[in-house]
Design a protein around this motif. Structure first.
Motif, PDB file in Angstrom:
ATOM      1  N   LYS A 144       0.830  -1.209   0.000  1.00 39.09           N
ATOM      2  CA  LYS A 144       0.000   0.000   0.000  1.00 39.09           C
ATOM      3  C   LYS A 144       0.867   1.264   0.000  1.00 39.09           C
ATOM      4  N   ALA A 145       1.994   1.200   0.690  1.00 44.79           N
ATOM      5  CA  ALA A 145       2.889   2.365   0.744  1.00 44.79           C
ATOM      6  C   ALA A 145       3.538   2.600  -0.619  1.00 44.79           C
ATOM      7  N   SER A 185       1.140   8.756   4.348  1.00 51.50           N
ATOM      8  CA  SER A 185       1.217   8.931   5.806  1.00 51.50           C
ATOM      9  C   SER A 185       2.689   8.888   6.197  1.00 51.50           C
ATOM     10  N   PRO A 186       3.012   9.300   7.423  1.00 51.03           N
ATOM     11  CA  PRO A 186       4.418   9.208   7.861  1.00 51.03           C
ATOM     12  C   PRO A 186       4.971   7.782   7.713  1.00 51.03           C
ATOM     13  N   LEU A 187       4.146   6.783   8.051  1.00 50.72           N
ATOM     14  CA  LEU A 187       4.609   5.394   7.938  1.00 50.72           C
ATOM     15  C   LEU A 187       4.868   5.051   6.470  1.00 50.72           C
ATOM     16  N   ALA A 188       3.959   5.482   5.590  1.00 50.92           N
ATOM     17  CA  ALA A 188       4.123   5.212   4.156  1.00 50.92           C
ATOM     18  C   ALA A 188       5.429   5.834   3.647  1.00 50.92           C
ATOM     19  N   LYS A 189       5.723   7.009   4.150  1.00 44.86           N
ATOM     20  CA  LYS A 189       6.952   7.706   3.747  1.00 44.86           C
ATOM     21  C   LYS A 189       8.194   6.887   4.131  1.00 44.86           C
ATOM     22  N   ARG A 190       8.178   6.346   5.321  1.00 44.02           N
ATOM     23  CA  ARG A 190       9.327   5.541   5.773  1.00 44.02           C
ATOM     24  C   ARG A 190       9.509   4.308   4.872  1.00 44.02           C
ATOM     25  N   LYS A 213       8.684   4.168   1.742  1.00 46.70           N
ATOM     26  CA  LYS A 213       9.188   4.674   0.459  1.00 46.70           C
ATOM     27  C   LYS A 213      10.673   5.017   0.526  1.00 46.70           C
ATOM     28  N   LEU A 214      11.138   5.401   1.728  1.00 47.47           N
ATOM     29  CA  LEU A 214      12.561   5.704   1.907  1.00 47.47           C
ATOM     30  C   LEU A 214      13.383   4.420   2.023  1.00 47.47           C
ATOM     31  N   GLY A 215      12.669   3.276   1.968  1.00 45.62           N
ATOM     32  CA  GLY A 215      13.382   1.992   2.016  1.00 45.62           C
ATOM     33  C   GLY A 215      13.812   1.583   3.404  1.00 45.62           C
TER      34      GLY A 215
END
Lengths: 322, 322
Positions: free
Chosen positions: B199-200, B207-212, B214-216
């Motif tokens: 989902k991310a 969301s902040p969690l999704a961002k993390r 995406k940053l791998g």
């Protein structure tokens, strides 16, 4: 030689039978039942009929090991009461066991849910006679069932084996139980009819069967199944959807219970091997391999006699247990 | 006063314990296990450790009622063999019971699947200590479980209680078992992580969690659950989907088994009451009313000790049975 009495209670009649210890029926007959006056005449009438038959056979009650009885409604096994058997007039906890005791004295009487005794019947003398681990699923007006594990009926706290109310479709059609999307709303005779009518009237599928629905004809489930067997597009689509959903339900049962046999009974099962083949395909594709490998899906063999045979088999099982 | 020996076998160590007859541990310790040379040293090492401890306690083997052992892999209860316990080196039918007999003589040894003994543990001394009808569902790397009905472990033909492989999503994600859409692919730690990552990365939710993700970053399931508890949109969506699917699975179990308690254990259950509340809501909305009315969903209480306690409880249950 000892004998066993089996009773299968229904809303218009009770099936009674006298069995040998190896569950061969020596006599099977029916007694009318009536819900009149809260069904208080049912047990006395049955007892009268039993006593007459026992006498006629040159036997005495002491020649019999016990009475096993299948009843609709919710059974309190400890108290020997039946609740919510509306077609018998037994709305609130009716003291069935006490009534038998009053009439027959201290004689063993075992009461069980009617779907459960049907499972015991198929396990004793029917399609699952050679296994200790089986499930019966009956497809009638509703979907019922019973589960035998290690040769014993699965009861849980009170009402295990409520197969008809397993969820097949989240937020699906409303069920009589108050929940939604139970398999009963899809794979019962009622469910199959509803699916066919909906698809026909919304013109999702065009076919001779769909046309008959649109003309407002009164169409039986047998006609839907027959149409499906003959390649009617609506019939095929409906049966694929209904048996697809039921196949997943059987796959859940296989995972949880690891039975050797799943037996399909009830009116819809008159569709025969066609039905089994459809279910087999879904189960094959969707079941945890170790639990599907030796699983057999079979048609029930005893028809309406399953209940009375299973009721008698209950007497043997309960005696063995105590 | 008699004693009972419990063993919970694992890939790096076995947990051993000496219990009183009321299943109070008087000593609990670990012995290293190794899959080296097809794991042939495992049983001798355990026996050596047991004999030393029994001696140290001033006891003799004859003071003990038996050994109960939980093991990974498929158990042949009659032959006393374990198959497919790869982390122990027992690939093909390893004769565990014979090995114990060779070392200890005629002494009762009972072997059971590790998920099943954990259920027996919670039923003997944990969250379900006061009921005869319960289910344990463990949410770890996979989803495991065990079922107790009428106080007895449900085994079916061999492998009942394979809760992790109940279908939650037809044609869903591929499962290690070869099937698709098993609840294990959705509600295990692995499943929850996969859902969140998908989902991310597909930007379904920001969301902040999704961002993390995406940053791998390397994100634990605990971090996902914590994010959900704190209102992170991705975390909430993932937990709602995973627990929504698991809730339906629990509803199926309630229909089939009518347990009094369903106990949730394993690493994911560290999420605590938050998890139970989510499951409760789904079960409440989707379960056949008579089977949901008295059902309690609870957190497991024994953690990693469930297995060794359950293994000892198996000795008591099997003795009672024979």
């Amino acid at each position: 030689m000892k004998f066993i009495i089996g009773i299968d209670l229904g809303g218009t009649s009770a099936k009674l039978a006298l069995f040998t210890e190896d569950l061969e029926a020596i006599k099977m007959w029916q007694v009318a039942t009536s819900s009149e006056d809260h069904g208080w005449k049912i047990v006395p009438n049955i007892v009268k009929a039993l006593q007459a038959e026992i006498l006629k056979q040159g036997l005495d009650l002491s020649d019999c090991l016990g009475i096993g009885m299948g009843s609709p409604g919710a059974i309190d096994r400890r108290k020997g009461t039946v609740t919510g058997a509306y077609n018998l007039g037994w709305e609130t906890a009716y003291p069935v066991k006490e009534e038998f005791k009053h009439l027959l004295g201290d004689f063993p009487v075992y009461i069980e849910n009617d779907a459960n005794v049907a499972a015991l019947g198929e396990q004793a003398k029917g399609a699952a006679a050679d296994t200790e681990n089986m499930v019966l699923v009956t497809l009638g007006t509703g979907v019922g069932g019973g589960i035998v594990c290690n040769g014993r009926l699965l009861t849980g706290q009170a009402s295990a084996g409520e197969i008809g109310h397993m969820i097949a479709k989240v937020d699906g059609p409303p069920c009589t139980c108050g929940s939604k999307g139970c398999i009963e709303t899809i794979a019962s005779a009622t469910g199959i009819h509803r699916l066919a009518e909906e698809k026909a009237l919304s013109s999702q599928v065009e076919s001779p069967l769909a046309k008959r629905f649109k003309l407002g004809e009164d169409i039986s489930v047998k006609a839907i199944v027959d149409a499906a067997k003959n390649g009617d597009a609506l019939g095929e689509k409906v049966m694929k959807e209904a048996m697809g959903a039921l196949g997943i339900t059987l796959s859940q049962l296989a995972c949880v219970l690891n039975p050797e046999k799943i037996v399909i009974g009830g009116g819809v099962a008159n569709a025969g091997q066609y039905l089994i083949d459809q279910l087999q395909e879904v189960v094959e594709a969707n079941t945890y391999p170790p639990n599907r490998r030796h699983l057999k899906i079979l048609l029930a063999q005893l028809g309406n006699d399953a209940g009375v045979i299973g009721a008698a088999s209950l007497v043997l099982k309960e005696r063995k247990r105590s």
